[in-house]
Enzyme design. Structure first.
Site, PDB file in Angstrom:
ATOM      1  N   VAL A   1       0.819  -1.206   0.000  1.00 24.85           N
ATOM      2  CA  VAL A   1       0.000   0.000   0.000  1.00 24.85           C
ATOM      3  C   VAL A   1       0.858   1.263   0.000  1.00 24.85           C
ATOM      4  O   VAL A   1       0.371   2.358  -0.281  1.00 24.85           O
ATOM      5  CB  VAL A   1      -0.956   0.005   1.220  1.00 24.85           C
ATOM      6  N   SER A   2       2.145   1.108   0.288  1.00 22.47           N
ATOM      7  CA  SER A   2       3.065   2.238   0.422  1.00 22.47           C
ATOM      8  C   SER A   2       3.901   2.425  -0.838  1.00 22.47           C
ATOM      9  O   SER A   2       4.757   1.589  -1.136  1.00 22.47           O
ATOM     10  CB  SER A   2       3.997   1.999   1.621  1.00 22.47           C
TER      11      SER A   2
END
EC number: 2.5.1.18
Length: 226
Positions: A12-13
């Site tokens: 997600v990063s």
């Protein structure tokens, strides 16, 4: 190996993406100096909760700045510009558990190239890889068989891999993590320290006592370039 970089990353990063690309690009050079690199899937949401941190998009000033920062990072790391999908942020626990299963089951290169595809599919193709059917399609592009895909998705629902992701996340928290990418670095003297983010590698190289070329401004001498 006399040194090691443990990298705690989440799909997600986007900054985890840049860091993973950069470390893989430099792995051969790092290994020539006796430094090992290992990637550990973690749940960034759990790190935020456990550390008391908040995602950058929840603070307006950070969200506004990130528009500039992500463009600059993509240019610097040589990847296509990120397109934040409408479904962002995703709940990354399922794909992250799958990556732990793949890491334990397949060779390192297959694990890491599959992991990189999570970011590529979400940020470049805008496909929600938190959905099992979409993740299955991603795995097919890496030549996983139907049986292997089923086993991977089933593993993500099992207590073993739920606990494995929790354990990885807790290890990162125990090592001071408040975001991702988070690094735990051991140098040749056996000393260990944390590092954060995709823009502090020069600090890391200094800590590891590695020879490196730092960023330097080229003086304008007025001479024409050939």
């Amino acid at each position: 190996m006399s040194g090691k970089i443990d990298a705690y990353v989440d799909c997600v990063s986007p900054y985890s993406f840049y860091a993973t690309l950069y470390l893989r690009k430099n792995r051969k050079a790092l290994e020539s100096h006796g430094v090992e690199v290992e990637f550990h899937p973690v749940f960034l949401g759990g790190i935020n909760v456990g550390s008391g941190n908040k995602p950058p998009w929840t603070l307006l000033a950070k969200a506004n700045y990130s528009k500039f920062d992500t463009q600059r990072a993509c240019k610097y790391f040589g990847v296509p510009q990120i397109k934040t999908p409408d479904f962002f942020p995703i709940l990354s626990v399922m794909p992250q558990r799958c990556m732990i299963y793949i890491k334990r089951t397949y060779p390192r290169e297959r694990f890491e190239t599959t992991f990189l595809s999570l970011w590529e599919w979400m940020y470049h193709k805008n496909i929600d890889i938190s959905k099992p059917e979409q993740l299955a399609e991603l795995l097919k592009t890496h030549n996983y068989s139907d049986h292997e895909i089923k086993a991977t998705l089933e593993a993500a629902k099992s207590p073993e891999y739920k606990e494995a992701l929790t354990a990885n996340t807790q290890t990162a928290l125990d090592r001071g993590a408040y975001g991702a990418p988070w690094f735990w670095v051991r140098n040749k003297e056996g000393k260990e320290e944390p590092f954060f983010g995709s823009d502090r590698f020069a600090f890391m190289w200094q800590y590891l006592d590695l020879p490196f070329q730092d960023v330097a401004i080229v003086e304008n001498t007025g001479k024409a370039r050939l």
